[in-house]
Design a protein around this motif. Structure first.
Motif, mmCIF file in Angstrom:
data_model
loop_
_atom_site.group_PDB
_atom_site.id
_atom_site.type_symbol
_atom_site.label_atom_id
_atom_site.label_comp_id
_atom_site.label_asym_id
_atom_site.label_seq_id
_atom_site.Cartn_x
_atom_site.Cartn_y
_atom_site.Cartn_z
ATOM 1 N N PRO A 61 49.891 40.155 -31.608
ATOM 2 C CA PRO A 61 49.819 38.757 -32.327
ATOM 3 C C PRO A 61 49.519 37.481 -31.267
ATOM 4 C CG PRO A 61 52.094 39.389 -31.826
ATOM 5 C CD PRO A 61 51.249 40.682 -31.574
ATOM 6 N N THR A 62 49.561 37.934 -29.831
ATOM 7 C CA THR A 62 49.391 36.936 -28.978
ATOM 8 C C THR A 62 47.847 37.026 -28.436
ATOM 9 O OG1 THR A 62 50.039 38.401 -27.090
ATOM 10 C CG2 THR A 62 51.721 37.028 -28.476
ATOM 11 N N VAL A 63 46.887 37.958 -28.714
ATOM 12 C CA VAL A 63 45.735 38.078 -28.350
ATOM 13 C C VAL A 63 44.563 37.994 -29.592
ATOM 14 C CG1 VAL A 63 44.135 39.899 -27.233
ATOM 15 C CG2 VAL A 63 46.713 39.835 -26.599
ATOM 16 N N PRO A 64 43.639 37.274 -29.345
ATOM 17 C CA PRO A 64 42.634 37.026 -30.340
ATOM 18 C C PRO A 64 41.766 38.455 -30.860
ATOM 19 C CG PRO A 64 42.391 35.671 -28.448
ATOM 20 C CD PRO A 64 43.251 36.343 -28.020
ATOM 21 N N ILE A 65 41.568 38.338 -31.969
ATOM 22 C CA ILE A 65 41.040 39.830 -32.575
ATOM 23 C C ILE A 65 39.744 40.184 -31.727
ATOM 24 C CG2 ILE A 65 39.703 40.548 -34.311
ATOM 25 C CD1 ILE A 65 42.650 40.308 -35.045
ATOM 26 N N GLY A 66 38.720 39.305 -31.159
ATOM 27 C CA GLY A 66 37.825 39.739 -30.602
ATOM 28 C C GLY A 66 38.092 40.551 -29.076
ATOM 29 N N ASN A 67 39.124 39.883 -28.557
ATOM 30 C CA ASN A 67 39.618 40.561 -27.355
ATOM 31 C C ASN A 67 40.096 41.890 -27.484
ATOM 32 O OD1 ASN A 67 38.967 37.817 -26.878
ATOM 33 N ND2 ASN A 67 40.890 37.860 -25.066
ATOM 34 N N GLN A 68 40.946 41.956 -28.776
ATOM 35 C CA GLN A 68 41.416 43.296 -29.002
ATOM 36 C C GLN A 68 40.426 44.189 -29.233
ATOM 37 O OE1 GLN A 68 45.253 43.474 -31.454
ATOM 38 N NE2 GLN A 68 45.148 41.127 -31.271
ATOM 39 N N LEU A 69 39.523 43.933 -30.109
ATOM 40 C CA LEU A 69 38.186 44.823 -30.310
ATOM 41 C C LEU A 69 37.362 45.170 -29.101
ATOM 42 C CD1 LEU A 69 36.882 42.973 -33.588
ATOM 43 C CD2 LEU A 69 38.190 45.346 -33.376
ATOM 44 N N GLU A 70 37.521 44.304 -28.150
ATOM 45 C CA GLU A 70 36.655 44.665 -26.799
ATOM 46 C C GLU A 70 37.422 45.470 -25.891
ATOM 47 O OE1 GLU A 70 34.281 42.199 -23.230
ATOM 48 O OE2 GLU A 70 36.386 41.138 -24.222
ATOM 49 N N GLN A 71 38.505 45.741 -26.106
ATOM 50 C CA GLN A 71 39.364 46.597 -25.167
ATOM 51 C C GLN A 71 38.877 47.976 -25.377
ATOM 52 O OE1 GLN A 71 41.507 45.652 -22.752
ATOM 53 N NE2 GLN A 71 40.805 43.639 -23.174
ATOM 54 N N PRO A 72 38.752 48.803 -26.265
ATOM 55 C CA PRO A 72 38.118 50.151 -26.286
ATOM 56 C C PRO A 72 36.957 50.093 -25.507
ATOM 57 C CG PRO A 72 39.015 49.583 -28.367
ATOM 58 C CD PRO A 72 39.104 48.339 -27.437
ATOM 59 N N LEU A 73 36.033 49.020 -25.899
ATOM 60 C CA LEU A 73 34.586 49.024 -25.407
ATOM 61 C C LEU A 73 34.691 48.860 -23.945
ATOM 62 C CD1 LEU A 73 32.894 46.790 -28.199
ATOM 63 C CD2 LEU A 73 32.945 49.260 -28.200
ATOM 64 N N LEU A 74 35.441 47.933 -23.495
ATOM 65 C CA LEU A 74 35.526 47.780 -22.082
ATOM 66 C C LEU A 74 35.793 48.984 -21.335
ATOM 67 C CD1 LEU A 74 35.432 45.442 -19.877
ATOM 68 C CD2 LEU A 74 37.741 44.902 -20.341
ATOM 69 N N PHE A 75 36.748 49.719 -21.549
ATOM 70 C CA PHE A 75 37.395 51.102 -21.032
ATOM 71 C C PHE A 75 36.709 52.341 -21.106
ATOM 72 C CE2 PHE A 75 41.320 48.155 -21.030
ATOM 73 C CZ PHE A 75 41.068 47.978 -19.878
ATOM 74 N N ASN A 76 35.912 52.250 -22.515
ATOM 75 C CA ASN A 76 35.481 53.479 -22.711
ATOM 76 C C ASN A 76 33.664 53.479 -22.932
ATOM 77 O OD1 ASN A 76 37.738 55.132 -23.139
ATOM 78 N ND2 ASN A 76 38.143 53.605 -24.572
ATOM 79 N N THR A 77 33.256 52.427 -22.426
ATOM 80 C CA THR A 77 31.533 52.391 -22.744
ATOM 81 C C THR A 77 31.207 51.732 -21.609
ATOM 82 O OG1 THR A 77 31.524 50.214 -23.675
ATOM 83 C CG2 THR A 77 32.031 52.037 -25.025
ATOM 84 N N THR A 78 29.691 51.833 -21.430
ATOM 85 C CA THR A 78 29.324 51.357 -20.104
ATOM 86 C C THR A 78 28.497 49.693 -20.629
ATOM 87 O OG1 THR A 78 27.301 52.548 -20.291
ATOM 88 C CG2 THR A 78 28.839 53.238 -18.826
ATOM 89 N N LEU A 79 28.732 49.325 -21.729
ATOM 90 C CA LEU A 79 28.152 48.179 -22.225
ATOM 91 C C LEU A 79 28.633 47.015 -21.361
ATOM 92 C CD1 LEU A 79 28.982 48.810 -26.093
ATOM 93 C CD2 LEU A 79 27.021 49.346 -24.891
ATOM 94 N N ASP A 80 27.667 46.261 -21.191
ATOM 95 C CA ASP A 80 27.868 45.073 -20.518
ATOM 96 C C ASP A 80 28.489 44.054 -21.477
ATOM 97 O OD1 ASP A 80 25.716 43.268 -21.970
ATOM 98 O OD2 ASP A 80 24.310 44.004 -20.566
ATOM 99 N N LYS A 81 28.694 42.843 -20.993
ATOM 100 C CA LYS A 81 29.501 41.667 -21.875
ATOM 101 C C LYS A 81 28.742 41.386 -23.197
ATOM 102 C CE LYS A 81 32.553 37.602 -21.359
ATOM 103 N NZ LYS A 81 33.738 38.288 -21.926
#
Length: 122
Positions: A61-81
């Motif tokens: 509840p303390t983290v915006p939806i976009g940040n929560q959706l970004e976490q798996p992408l950040l740790f499991n892909t090579t996608l840039d920002k």
């Protein structure tokens, strides 16, 4: 994929196995034609996400939806920002939300929108 079944049919056991909370006594896990080793943490981190029935309890509840959706992408892909941002916007559009909803917190959504968002977060 969804796991559906009557009470006592093994849904929770399968979920615990896939989440790595339990190890199987026997059996194999296949992904397409490949046999997956139960201790292959890289495979599980990149391919399996638990989406619980109650999205209110599943999302931070303390983290915006976009940040929560970004976490798996950040740790499991090579996608840039920029690529991660586009993937997030695609996910939001898939469930009928607007780009600005990435900055919303979970409590700002109705239950129906919330469930759809959780379903497509991967």
């Amino acid at each position: 994929m969804a796991i559906i079944g009557e009470a006592g049919s093994g849904k929770s056991t399968i979920a615990r196995l896939l989440a790595g909370a339990e190890q199987p006594d026997t059996g194999q896990l296949f992904h397409h034609v490949d046999v997956i080793k139960w201790d292959d943490s890289k495979f599980f981190c990149q391919n399996i996400r638990m989406i619980f029935q109650d999205a209110q309890k599943s999302l931070n509840p303390t983290v915006p939806i976009g940040n929560q959706l970004e976490q798996p992408l950040l740790f499991n892909t090579t996608l840039d920002k920029a690529q991660r941002r586009e993937k997030i916007l695609q996910a939001l559009r898939m469930v009928g939300l607007l780009p600005e909803h990435a900055d919303y917190y979970p409590h700002m959504f109705s239950g129906a929108k919330h469930s759809g968002l959780a379903l497509h977060a991967r």
